[in-house]
Design a protein around this motif. Structure first.
Motif, PDB file in Angstrom:
ATOM      1  N   VAL A 178       0.880  -1.167   0.000  1.00  0.00           N
ATOM      2  CA  VAL A 178       0.000   0.000   0.000  1.00  0.00           C
ATOM      3  C   VAL A 178       0.919   1.219   0.000  1.00  0.00           C
ATOM      4  O   VAL A 178       1.789   1.342   0.860  1.00  0.00           O
ATOM      5  CB  VAL A 178      -0.888   0.030   1.272  1.00  0.00           C
ATOM      6  N   VAL A 179       0.758   2.091  -0.997  1.00  0.00           N
ATOM      7  CA  VAL A 179       1.574   3.317  -1.037  1.00  0.00           C
ATOM      8  C   VAL A 179       0.662   4.468  -0.646  1.00  0.00           C
ATOM      9  O   VAL A 179      -0.494   4.516  -1.071  1.00  0.00           O
ATOM     10  CB  VAL A 179       2.150   3.549  -2.456  1.00  0.00           C
ATOM     11  N   TYR A 180       1.170   5.374   0.212  1.00  0.00           N
ATOM     12  CA  TYR A 180       0.328   6.508   0.624  1.00  0.00           C
ATOM     13  C   TYR A 180       1.114   7.808   0.585  1.00  0.00           C
ATOM     14  O   TYR A 180       2.348   7.815   0.575  1.00  0.00           O
ATOM     15  CB  TYR A 180      -0.246   6.269   2.032  1.00  0.00           C
TER      16      TYR A 180
ATOM     17  N   LYS B 247      14.521  12.170   8.416  1.00  0.00           N
ATOM     18  CA  LYS B 247      13.927  12.094   7.079  1.00  0.00           C
ATOM     19  C   LYS B 247      13.119  10.811   6.921  1.00  0.00           C
ATOM     20  O   LYS B 247      12.155  10.763   6.191  1.00  0.00           O
ATOM     21  CB  LYS B 247      15.042  12.080   6.033  1.00  0.00           C
ATOM     22  N   THR B 248      13.568   9.733   7.586  1.00  0.00           N
ATOM     23  CA  THR B 248      12.897   8.457   7.369  1.00  0.00           C
ATOM     24  C   THR B 248      12.274   7.947   8.665  1.00  0.00           C
ATOM     25  O   THR B 248      12.676   8.346   9.758  1.00  0.00           O
ATOM     26  CB  THR B 248      13.891   7.399   6.860  1.00  0.00           C
ATOM     27  N   TRP B 249      11.323   7.033   8.490  1.00  0.00           N
ATOM     28  CA  TRP B 249      10.574   6.503   9.640  1.00  0.00           C
ATOM     29  C   TRP B 249      10.164   5.081   9.319  1.00  0.00           C
ATOM     30  O   TRP B 249       9.872   4.766   8.157  1.00  0.00           O
ATOM     31  CB  TRP B 249       9.354   7.408   9.830  1.00  0.00           C
TER      32      TRP B 249
ATOM     33  N   ARG C 247       7.214   1.980   6.083  1.00  0.00           N
ATOM     34  CA  ARG C 247       8.439   2.795   5.947  1.00  0.00           C
ATOM     35  C   ARG C 247       8.038   4.072   5.242  1.00  0.00           C
ATOM     36  O   ARG C 247       7.369   4.013   4.208  1.00  0.00           O
ATOM     37  CB  ARG C 247       9.467   2.102   5.052  1.00  0.00           C
ATOM     38  N   ALA C 248       8.482   5.210   5.794  1.00  0.00           N
ATOM     39  CA  ALA C 248       8.046   6.471   5.195  1.00  0.00           C
ATOM     40  C   ALA C 248       9.189   7.467   5.083  1.00  0.00           C
ATOM     41  O   ALA C 248      10.220   7.334   5.754  1.00  0.00           O
ATOM     42  CB  ALA C 248       6.920   7.057   6.029  1.00  0.00           C
TER      43      ALA C 248
ATOM     44  N   MET D 291       3.250   0.468   2.967  1.00  0.00           N
ATOM     45  CA  MET D 291       2.952  -0.516   4.006  1.00  0.00           C
ATOM     46  C   MET D 291       3.095  -1.909   3.406  1.00  0.00           C
ATOM     47  O   MET D 291       2.340  -2.274   2.503  1.00  0.00           O
ATOM     48  CB  MET D 291       1.525  -0.301   4.513  1.00  0.00           C
ATOM     49  N   LEU D 292       4.081  -2.635   3.898  1.00  0.00           N
ATOM     50  CA  LEU D 292       4.345  -3.981   3.393  1.00  0.00           C
ATOM     51  C   LEU D 292       3.614  -4.993   4.265  1.00  0.00           C
ATOM     52  O   LEU D 292       3.718  -4.926   5.503  1.00  0.00           O
ATOM     53  CB  LEU D 292       5.868  -4.231   3.433  1.00  0.00           C
ATOM     54  N   ASP D 293       2.901  -5.904   3.654  1.00  0.00           N
ATOM     55  CA  ASP D 293       2.166  -6.932   4.405  1.00  0.00           C
ATOM     56  C   ASP D 293       3.169  -7.962   4.938  1.00  0.00           C
ATOM     57  O   ASP D 293       3.827  -8.652   4.160  1.00  0.00           O
ATOM     58  CB  ASP D 293       1.162  -7.599   3.443  1.00  0.00           C
ATOM     59  N   ILE D 294       3.314  -8.038   6.262  1.00  0.00           N
ATOM     60  CA  ILE D 294       4.288  -8.979   6.836  1.00  0.00           C
ATOM     61  C   ILE D 294       3.588 -10.035   7.691  1.00  0.00           C
ATOM     62  O   ILE D 294       4.188 -10.606   8.598  1.00  0.00           O
ATOM     63  CB  ILE D 294       5.381  -8.254   7.663  1.00  0.00           C
ATOM     64  N   THR D 295       2.315 -10.286   7.383  1.00  0.00           N
ATOM     65  CA  THR D 295       1.550 -11.248   8.182  1.00  0.00           C
ATOM     66  C   THR D 295       2.231 -12.614   8.207  1.00  0.00           C
ATOM     67  O   THR D 295       2.384 -13.209   9.281  1.00  0.00           O
ATOM     68  CB  THR D 295       0.120 -11.394   7.615  1.00  0.00           C
TER      69      THR D 295
END
Ligand code: ADP
Length: 518
Positions: free
Chosen positions: A169-171, A229-231, A250-251, A268-272
């Motif tokens: 998911v890209v936001y 800058k990153t999170w 990661r943003a 948002m990477l799905d890490i289920t």
């Protein structure tokens, strides 16, 4: 004075008036200056006489000397980029025939073979009988604007291509109004109804699992206060059907020239699946360790009973065997406990119980606890506790574990008997520092970068001290990382080592529930 001045600069009187120092009444700029400023040239074609005139700026745009000679239509067409010539002449011809205004873009080729892009606009003037008598127009050099437009178009295109190609998911959050744009993955994978959608302020945070929400809110607030800058964070995000997915977010924070955050763009990477595996691994380790601990504890108890209760009946060799079984069991219990501790901390099951404690009591307690080891090695521990109580908010179990690890290492990694280990706990530079120093084997330089890595043991330690797991310092560092402390060392091979542990001046920090190091 004026005569002297012009006398000194004979050419000054003939030069174009200086636009800045020009008297107020003549300060309006000329048409020519205006054209030069905005890179717009003008032209005019008198149909009756066939005269064509160009403004100076138009000559400059075409890379020619202003006013050198009049440019005829054929000559003009030759200046157009070969691929655009037919189209341009067709459009002008059409305007002449239809008597309508025109507007188009085309390329030109300068005498130095460089290509520029122009925007041409023209009008047709007619007499009362409707015959075309004159055409005039403008040409503007728009090469730079076109390049910027193309670069912007390409980067937009790239962003949309990446957003469409990924499974993440890209936001994109606009921090001015809080609105948030999501790519289609939110619709395709998370089943929200709208594609390529923009949601209002707070929508994303409201869809984070209530157990993670406060932690993420605090983390974002800290990010916006910082200059980072990153999170990156992991949390559970709600799908449209109400179930949750584990995501790694990661943003990147975009800031304006004053450093104020304006946008956050992330994925948002799905890490289920990965989380499920981790949970299964943790459950397995936990289960195996607990299962192993019970028989090991019985073995220790039974060998102890054997050693104490049957001393008389056992031969010396048998007593020696029992002692070896006892110390091997002890080592296995220690190893199992360490693996359990690591697994608990890594998977976020470390809970701190903070209280105000007197550090002197805890250090003294640990020195007493390891008395059998100290006696065996004939080690002399020097610790001069401060006279006043040294109270600090800490987790006494975790702190004691740290002191225990450092003290036992200092003794175990000293081969010579009768040496001294120095222990101190002092305030330095707004921190508290615990120091444990020995006169032991030291740490070889090539091992320095690896000392806090799990299962790492230096060569000189493997050779001289067989019973190590390489987990003690790793565990100590994990605890300190999570509670706001730090650990480092100084060492010289063959001379000894000093390990330092620092704690914040306000003591250990509380570990957020569920905070994971994984
Ligand atoms: P273990 O002692 O079980 O091997 P640790 O994590 O406590 O595991 O230590 C990791 C390694 O760091 C040791 O194997 C040893 O190589 C080195 N080390 C730790 N403390 C000392 C010390 N005081 N003197 C020399 N080497 C040390």
């Amino acid at each position: 004075m004026a005569t002297e001045s012009s006398g000194g600069h004979p050419k000054a009187a003939q030069q174009a008036p200086d636009p800045i120092n020009r008297p107020l009444e003549t300060s309006t700029i000329s048409l020519d200056e205006a054209q030069e400023l905005v890179h717009i040239g003008t032209w005019q074609w008198d149909v009756a006489t066939g005269d064509i005139s160009w403004s100076d700026e138009l000559y400059r745009i075409y890379g020619l000397k202003p006013g050198k000679k009049a440019i005829g239509f054929e000559e003009f067409i030759q200046l157009i980029h070969p691929e655009d010539r037919e189209r341009v002449s067709g459009l002008i011809g059409e305007a002449y025939q239809s008597k309508r205004s025109f507007e188009f873009e085309h390329r030109i080729m300068l005498p130095n073979k460089k290509i520029r892009i122009l925007e041409g606009k023209g009008k047709v003037v007619m007499d009362n009988a409707g015959n075309v008598v004159r055409m005039f127009g403008t040409s503007q050099d728009i090469t730079e604007r076109k390049k910027a437009d193309q670069a912007l178009y390409r980067s937009n295109e790239r962003f949309h291509a990446v957003s469409a190609a990924t499974n993440d998911v890209v936001y994109d959050i606009d921090l001015q109004d809080g609105s948030i744009w999501f790519n289609d993955v939110l619709c395709n994978e998370y089943k929200y109804p709208e594609q390529d959608s923009v949601y209002p302020r707070g929508w994303r945070v409201d869809h984070i699992h209530p157990g993670d929400r406060q932690r993420i809110k605090r983390s974002i607030a800290a990010l916006l206060r910082s200059q980072d800058k990153t999170w990156a964070e992991e949390y559970r995000f709600q799908k449209h059907d109400g179930t949750y997915t584990d995501v790694r977010d990661r943003a990147l924070v975009l800031r304006d020239s004053s450093g104020k955050p304006t946008r956050i763009i992330g994925s948002m990477l799905d890490i289920t699946q990965q989380k499920d595996l981790e949970r299964a691994k943790d459950r397995f380790i936990s289960l195996v360790s607990h299962q192993l601990r019970t028989p090991l504890t019985s073995m220790r108890l039974l060998t102890e009973m054997l050693a104490i209760g049957y001393t008389e009946q056992l031969t010396e060799a048998q007593q020696d065997y029992i002692q070896k079984i006892e110390s091997s069991t002890e080592r296995m219990i220690k190893l199992v406990n360490e693996i359990l501790d690591v697994s608990n901390i890594e998977s976020g099951r470390l809970h701190t119980h903070l209280a105000s404690e007197d550090i002197r009591t805890l250090i003294t307690g640990q020195i007493e606890e390891i008395a059998p080891l100290t006696a065996e090695r004939d080690t002399h521990i020097v610790y001069n506790p401060a006279e006043e109580p040294q109270t600090l908010t800490i987790d006494s179990v975790l702190f004691s574990q740290i002191v225990h690890n450092l003290l036992t290492n200092a003794i175990r990694y000293t081969l010579e008997k009768g040496t001294t280990v120095h222990v101190s706990f002092e305030k330095a530079d707004e921190k508290y520092v615990l120091a444990v120093s020995d006169q032991g084997i030291g740490i070889p330089e090539e091992s320095w970068p690896h000392i806090f890595t799990s299962f790492y043991r230096a060569n000189n330690a493997i050779k001289t001290q067989g019973d190590g797991s390489g987990l003690g310092l790793y565990l100590t560092k994990l605890i300190l990382d999570m509670t706001g402390g730090d650990i480092w060392f100084e060492s010289e091979q063959g001379k000894g080592s000093t390990f330092y542990v620092s704690l914040p001046s306000d003591g250990m920090h509380h570990v957020q529930e569920g905070a994971s190091l994984a």
